[in-house]
Design a protein around this motif. Sequence first.
Motif, PDB file in Angstrom:
ATOM      1  N   SER A 247       0.806  -1.175  -0.068  1.00 14.49           N
ATOM      2  CA  SER A 247       0.031   0.133   0.057  1.00 14.49           C
ATOM      3  C   SER A 247       0.856   1.163  -0.076  1.00 14.49           C
ATOM      4  O   SER A 247       2.077   1.073   0.215  1.00 14.49           O
ATOM      5  CB  SER A 247      -0.849  -0.023   1.166  1.00 14.49           C
ATOM      6  OG  SER A 247       0.011   0.249   2.569  1.00 14.49           O
ATOM      7  N   SER A 248       0.339   2.281  -0.266  1.00  9.58           N
ATOM      8  CA  SER A 248       1.189   3.581  -0.039  1.00  9.58           C
ATOM      9  C   SER A 248       1.615   3.856   1.245  1.00  9.58           C
ATOM     10  O   SER A 248       2.851   4.182   1.341  1.00  9.58           O
ATOM     11  CB  SER A 248       0.307   4.992  -0.612  1.00  9.58           C
ATOM     12  OG  SER A 248      -0.850   4.696  -0.092  1.00  9.58           O
ATOM     13  N   PHE A 249       0.974   3.397   2.298  1.00 10.00           N
ATOM     14  CA  PHE A 249       1.581   3.247   3.640  1.00 10.00           C
ATOM     15  C   PHE A 249       2.493   2.564   3.778  1.00 10.00           C
ATOM     16  O   PHE A 249       3.796   3.126   4.424  1.00 10.00           O
ATOM     17  CB  PHE A 249       0.233   2.977   4.687  1.00 10.00           C
ATOM     18  CG  PHE A 249       0.998   2.951   5.987  1.00 10.00           C
ATOM     19  CD1 PHE A 249       0.622   4.131   6.772  1.00 10.00           C
ATOM     20  CD2 PHE A 249       1.216   1.642   6.480  1.00 10.00           C
ATOM     21  CE1 PHE A 249       1.202   3.517   8.219  1.00 10.00           C
ATOM     22  CE2 PHE A 249       1.712   1.349   7.810  1.00 10.00           C
ATOM     23  CZ  PHE A 249       1.652   2.514   8.800  1.00 10.00           C
ATOM     24  N   GLY A 250       2.521   1.260   3.148  1.00  5.51           N
ATOM     25  CA  GLY A 250       3.536   0.270   3.368  1.00  5.51           C
ATOM     26  C   GLY A 250       4.968   0.906   2.906  1.00  5.51           C
ATOM     27  O   GLY A 250       6.076   0.740   3.206  1.00  5.51           O
ATOM     28  N   VAL A 251       4.816   1.676   1.570  1.00  4.19           N
ATOM     29  CA  VAL A 251       6.008   2.412   1.117  1.00  4.19           C
ATOM     30  C   VAL A 251       6.470   3.443   1.910  1.00  4.19           C
ATOM     31  O   VAL A 251       7.660   3.813   2.267  1.00  4.19           O
ATOM     32  CB  VAL A 251       5.513   2.966  -0.412  1.00  4.19           C
ATOM     33  CG1 VAL A 251       7.035   3.575  -1.000  1.00  4.19           C
ATOM     34  CG2 VAL A 251       5.230   1.646  -1.416  1.00  4.19           C
ATOM     35  N   ALA A 252       5.442   4.402   2.544  1.00  2.54           N
ATOM     36  CA  ALA A 252       5.536   5.487   3.318  1.00  2.54           C
ATOM     37  C   ALA A 252       6.562   5.136   4.392  1.00  2.54           C
ATOM     38  O   ALA A 252       7.532   5.778   4.788  1.00  2.54           O
ATOM     39  CB  ALA A 252       4.510   6.374   3.655  1.00  2.54           C
ATOM     40  N   GLU A 253       6.226   3.957   4.984  1.00  2.22           N
ATOM     41  CA  GLU A 253       6.883   3.549   6.100  1.00  2.22           C
ATOM     42  C   GLU A 253       8.480   3.344   5.785  1.00  2.22           C
ATOM     43  O   GLU A 253       9.350   3.620   6.677  1.00  2.22           O
ATOM     44  CB  GLU A 253       6.539   2.037   6.640  1.00  2.22           C
ATOM     45  CG  GLU A 253       5.444   2.169   7.681  1.00  2.22           C
ATOM     46  CD  GLU A 253       5.030   0.795   8.234  1.00  2.22           C
ATOM     47  OE1 GLU A 253       4.745   0.554   9.418  1.00  2.22           O
ATOM     48  OE2 GLU A 253       5.171  -0.082   7.377  1.00  2.22           O
ATOM     49  N   ALA A 277       0.379  10.008  10.394  1.00  3.32           N
ATOM     50  CA  ALA A 277       0.797   9.661  11.653  1.00  3.32           C
ATOM     51  C   ALA A 277       2.318   9.324  11.852  1.00  3.32           C
ATOM     52  O   ALA A 277       2.972   9.030  12.914  1.00  3.32           O
ATOM     53  CB  ALA A 277       0.089   8.288  12.369  1.00  3.32           C
ATOM     54  N   LEU A 278       2.753   9.028  10.544  1.00  3.15           N
ATOM     55  CA  LEU A 278       4.210   8.567  10.408  1.00  3.15           C
ATOM     56  C   LEU A 278       5.168   9.721  10.476  1.00  3.15           C
ATOM     57  O   LEU A 278       6.282   9.716  10.520  1.00  3.15           O
ATOM     58  CB  LEU A 278       4.732   7.772   9.159  1.00  3.15           C
ATOM     59  CG  LEU A 278       3.918   6.319   8.913  1.00  3.15           C
ATOM     60  CD1 LEU A 278       4.268   6.044   7.591  1.00  3.15           C
ATOM     61  CD2 LEU A 278       4.634   5.483   9.823  1.00  3.15           C
ATOM     62  N   GLY A 279       4.546  11.031  10.449  1.00  2.32           N
ATOM     63  CA  GLY A 279       5.155  12.177  10.553  1.00  2.32           C
ATOM     64  C   GLY A 279       5.314  12.670   9.379  1.00  2.32           C
ATOM     65  O   GLY A 279       6.276  13.766   8.972  1.00  2.32           O
TER      66      GLY A 279
END
Length: 321
Positions: A247-253, A277-279
């Motif tokens: 997901s885009s979240f997985g990449v953002a992490e 929330a990851l900043g």
Amino acid sequence: MITALAGGVGAAKLLVGLARIVDPKDLTVIVNTGDDIVLHGLHVSPDVDIAAYSLAGIVDEEKGWGIRGDTFHCLESLNRYTGSEWFNLGDKDLATHIFRTDLLKKGYTLTEVTQKVCAALGVGVTILPMTDAKFETRIVTKQGTMHFEEYMVKRGAKDEVLGVEFFGAENAEPSEGVIAAIENAERVVICPSNPVVSIGTILSVKGIREALKRTKAPKVGVSPIIAGAPIKGPADKLLRGLGHEVSSFGVAELYADFLDTFIIDVADSSGKQRIEALGLNVVVTNTLMRSLEDKVQLAKSVLKNNFVGSGAFLYSLRHGL
Ligand code: GDP
């Protein structure tokens, strides 16, 4: 100067958009070389070539690699001898590999050869291979550990991914100009590329991740994952195989330790808060680049959002953003 980190096909599209609105001499691209492979004694550099061919306006957009309208006579003849060609190399494309290999054998670095290729193709953007050293991305599968291109092209990315190895990473120095291009940038762009074997590979080269954390430039990334899937290529299989969310979240992490702003597609707008929330600042827009207008539009978003650069930089934008 804008400095972009780039892999293959997604990056190439965004680079075309960026080159339309930034003076090419103010654009530097650091390109993944982990996919480089020697075939028939020829050094093939797939991501460097996609970037150069795209910026020269000669890329075969349908295939996503090679030169538009190229023929395959040499490959057909080779196949008569070997019966086992699995990596397509067009006739005009082969000229690049012959030229590159010859100069590398004469002692030129990959960076120097790339400069010559770009000059001959009329590419004004500076393309820097991430390293001049031997470097190879290898995929670990139940069938064994293999070169990324073998996993991807020869075996059709069908093997379950158990791990990824960056062979040569311990000794590979960034090529000349790479660290300075990050440190002196007015903006760093992380293109929509495979986060594991394109951007991840670049980040594995000594000093690059630290330079990204250190630079004062705003760092803006574009998600290569739209609605939970890649547009092309095996990013989903690689993310999943390494235990990351597809997901885009997985990449953002994976980028959160150095990135400022992440651009995600409207299809993923529901995931905005989780990424925040990851900043990270999160911008939601259309990130699917089908037309030239899409590429230019996304390039404008990449340069506009969270803009904290100087007036001099703004002045350098050709079409007055
Ligand atoms: P590959 O996975 O080895 O093919 O690596 P590349 O570095 O060539 O990256 C391909 C990535 O680009 C894939 O994850 C695609 O989802 C992404 N991509 C391709 N076209 C687009 C596009 O138009 N928009 C976005 N956001 N991503 C794209």
